[in-house]
Design a protein around this motif. Structure first.
Motif, mmCIF file in Angstrom:
data_model
loop_
_atom_site.group_PDB
_atom_site.id
_atom_site.type_symbol
_atom_site.label_atom_id
_atom_site.label_comp_id
_atom_site.label_asym_id
_atom_site.label_seq_id
_atom_site.Cartn_x
_atom_site.Cartn_y
_atom_site.Cartn_z
ATOM 1 N N THR A 288 36.912 -87.988 75.339
ATOM 2 C CA THR A 288 35.759 -87.682 76.179
ATOM 3 C C THR A 288 34.826 -86.789 75.367
ATOM 4 O O THR A 288 35.215 -85.690 74.954
ATOM 5 C CB THR A 288 36.193 -86.966 77.477
ATOM 6 N N THR B 164 29.199 -85.175 81.813
ATOM 7 C CA THR B 164 28.930 -86.539 82.276
ATOM 8 C C THR B 164 30.194 -87.382 82.352
ATOM 9 O O THR B 164 30.221 -88.413 83.021
ATOM 10 C CB THR B 164 27.929 -87.238 81.343
ATOM 11 N N GLY B 165 31.238 -86.952 81.655
ATOM 12 C CA GLY B 165 32.470 -87.736 81.607
ATOM 13 C C GLY B 165 32.435 -88.867 80.606
ATOM 14 O O GLY B 165 33.359 -89.691 80.555
ATOM 15 N N GLU B 166 31.401 -88.919 79.773
ATOM 16 C CA GLU B 166 31.290 -90.001 78.791
ATOM 17 C C GLU B 166 32.511 -89.990 77.866
ATOM 18 O O GLU B 166 32.864 -88.976 77.277
ATOM 19 C CB GLU B 166 30.021 -89.844 77.956
ATOM 20 N N VAL C 134 40.553 -89.184 82.625
ATOM 21 C CA VAL C 134 39.153 -89.581 82.827
ATOM 22 C C VAL C 134 38.802 -89.460 84.305
ATOM 23 O O VAL C 134 39.677 -89.478 85.178
ATOM 24 C CB VAL C 134 38.906 -91.036 82.363
ATOM 25 N N ASN C 135 37.497 -89.338 84.560
ATOM 26 C CA ASN C 135 37.059 -89.229 85.957
ATOM 27 C C ASN C 135 36.026 -90.292 86.338
ATOM 28 O O ASN C 135 35.502 -90.260 87.438
ATOM 29 C CB ASN C 135 36.482 -87.834 86.240
ATOM 30 N N ARG C 136 35.753 -91.215 85.429
ATOM 31 C CA ARG C 136 34.813 -92.284 85.750
ATOM 32 C C ARG C 136 35.572 -93.574 86.070
ATOM 33 O O ARG C 136 36.526 -93.935 85.384
ATOM 34 C CB ARG C 136 33.838 -92.524 84.600
ATOM 35 N N GLU C 137 35.113 -94.246 87.106
ATOM 36 C CA GLU C 137 35.776 -95.462 87.575
ATOM 37 C C GLU C 137 35.924 -96.486 86.448
ATOM 38 O O GLU C 137 36.980 -97.115 86.291
ATOM 39 C CB GLU C 137 34.978 -96.073 88.725
ATOM 40 N N GLU C 138 34.863 -96.666 85.648
ATOM 41 C CA GLU C 138 34.887 -97.705 84.620
ATOM 42 C C GLU C 138 35.832 -97.395 83.465
ATOM 43 O O GLU C 138 36.122 -98.274 82.637
ATOM 44 C CB GLU C 138 33.467 -97.931 84.066
ATOM 45 N N ASP C 139 36.321 -96.166 83.392
ATOM 46 C CA ASP C 139 37.196 -95.779 82.275
ATOM 47 C C ASP C 139 38.683 -95.870 82.614
ATOM 48 O O ASP C 139 39.528 -95.842 81.706
ATOM 49 C CB ASP C 139 36.875 -94.358 81.817
ATOM 50 N N ARG C 140 39.013 -95.964 83.885
ATOM 51 C CA ARG C 140 40.438 -95.947 84.255
ATOM 52 C C ARG C 140 41.198 -97.114 83.635
ATOM 53 O O ARG C 140 42.288 -96.951 83.088
ATOM 54 C CB ARG C 140 40.586 -95.957 85.781
#
Length: 389
Positions: free
Chosen positions: A352, A357-359, A260-266
């Motif tokens: 994903t 968007t990385g959603e 993942v590339n979104r902070e909230e997903d790590r």
């Protein structure tokens, strides 16, 4: 008068002192006079000495005003200087030590001229150690200013992005530092020289920290890789990761970095890994495409069915249970922190669904996961790139 009255009057008069007492009194008076004369003589001598010192001091101070002479100035070049001279300022160097270095390099004319200029500049204490490109035969004042200007500092800057594999890092080092790639690869094999700890696997993947490094311009491959390993060990120690857990933490964090590339997903991916390792999927598999891709020598893409079924790939976590043998890249600090403190959740699956968007959708229900996978396929149908998490 009666005899009685005369005797009373005589009784009130002092009796005459003896001759001995009179001589003693005279000696006391004479001694007191001598002491007074000595004190007076000492005071006069001290006063004369003080006056003489003042006269001499005044003469030395005022003489240059009348004869045109002054204290000789330290030797200094007129400037502005010419050419280019590399100069190394050592860690903890004093103004005098810097002056000596600059004299030897031909930058300033004398150590004293530089020390004077150093003392006169209130910012001089901020001069940093390192290699500088200066001109020859500069004014000492200009040399101080040049050392305070970051533009004159020669340094090697290498940036390692999060997620990069060791082979990518080696190529970056070779390119930026102008070192043959084979020399970089050879340096990586010398575990002791680059400081790899015992807990690191035979493959040093994951131990070259993702960060930006500022090094001396002549740093060799060993020094560069050692700085990266030191950065990793320093980060792990600062986060209180026990030595026997560091390899596993880096492995998990490297997977998060690629998934993942979104902070909230790590943090959610970190929890999925933990739940998978606790067998939430009932098969003991973490099932990450990122590990499969690493074993195939690539960073992204959706594995084909034949690749998913390839048991010869030791990084195929859809076949081999548990974590892969090593990290699959250089994790950043945020990914490491996610591993150490994941949020609570029953997530066992994620995908994903939009790579632009990385959603990413997370769930603990396999049926819902299948629906999320269908969303991803729909996105793939209208977009040229593909990468499934």
């Amino acid at each position: 008068m009666s005899d009685l009255f005369d005797q009373a009057l005589l009784a009130d008069e002092p009796e005459p002192r003896s001759s001995v007492e009179r001589r003693s009194a005279r000696r006391d008076r004479a001694e007191r006079k001598r002491r007074r004369r000595r004190r007076t003589a000492v005071a006069v001598v001290l006063s004369l000495l003080l006056v003489a010192a003042l006269v001499v001091g005044a003469f030395l101070v005022l003489r240059p005003l009348f004869d045109g002479t002054d204290t000789p100035a330290a030797d200094d070049y007129p400037g502005p200087g010419s050419g280019s001279v590399p100069v190394v300022i050592e860690e903890g160097a004093t103004g005098a030590a810097m002056g000596s270095t600059l004299v030897e390099a031909g930058v300033v004319a004398s150590q004293q001229a530089f020390v004077d200029a150093f003392s006169a500049n209130p910012d001089a204490a901020q001069i940093q150690p390192g290699t500088y490109e200066l001109m020859a035969e500069m004014r000492a004042e200009d040399a101080v200013s040049a050392l305070l200007n970051p533009a004159n500092k020669s340094e090697l800057r290498i940036t390692v992005p999060e997620g990069w594999r060791a082979e990518q890092i080696f190529e970056r080092v070779a390119s930026v530092a102008q070192i043959p790639l084979e020399d970089v690869e050879a340096a990586a094999e010398d575990r002791e020289a680059i400081g790899l700890p015992e807990q690191a696997a035979e493959n040093p993947e994951g131990w070259f920290a993702a960060a930006t490094y500022t090094l001396e311009p002549d740093a060799d491959a060993t020094a560069i890789l050692a700085a990266m390993v030191e950065q990793t060990t320093s980060t792990l120690e600062s986060l209180d990761v026990p030595a026997d857990e560091q390899h596993e933490v880096l492995t998990r964090a490297s997977i998060i970095e690629h998934e993942v590339n979104r902070e909230e997903d790590r943090g959610k991916v970190a929890r999925v890994l933990e739940n998978r390792l606790q067998n939430c999927s009932d098969d003991g598999l973490i099932g990450m495409d990122s590990t499969i891709n690493y074993g195939l020598g690539r960073s992204g893409g959706v594995p084909e069915r034949s690749e998913l079924d390839n048991a010869d790939n030791p990084y195929n976590t859809r076949i081999h249970p548990g974590l892969p043998p090593t990290p699959i890249g250089a994790p950043g600090v945020a990914a490491i922190e996610a591993v150490l403190d994941p949020p609570e959740g029953d997530w066992c699956y994620f995908v994903t669904v939009n790579l632009d968007t990385g959603e990413t959708r997370f769930t603990g229900d396999y049926s819902e996961h299948l629906q999320n996978q269908e969303l991803f396929r729909e996105w793939l149908a209208t977009n040229p790139t593909d990468d499934e998490g």
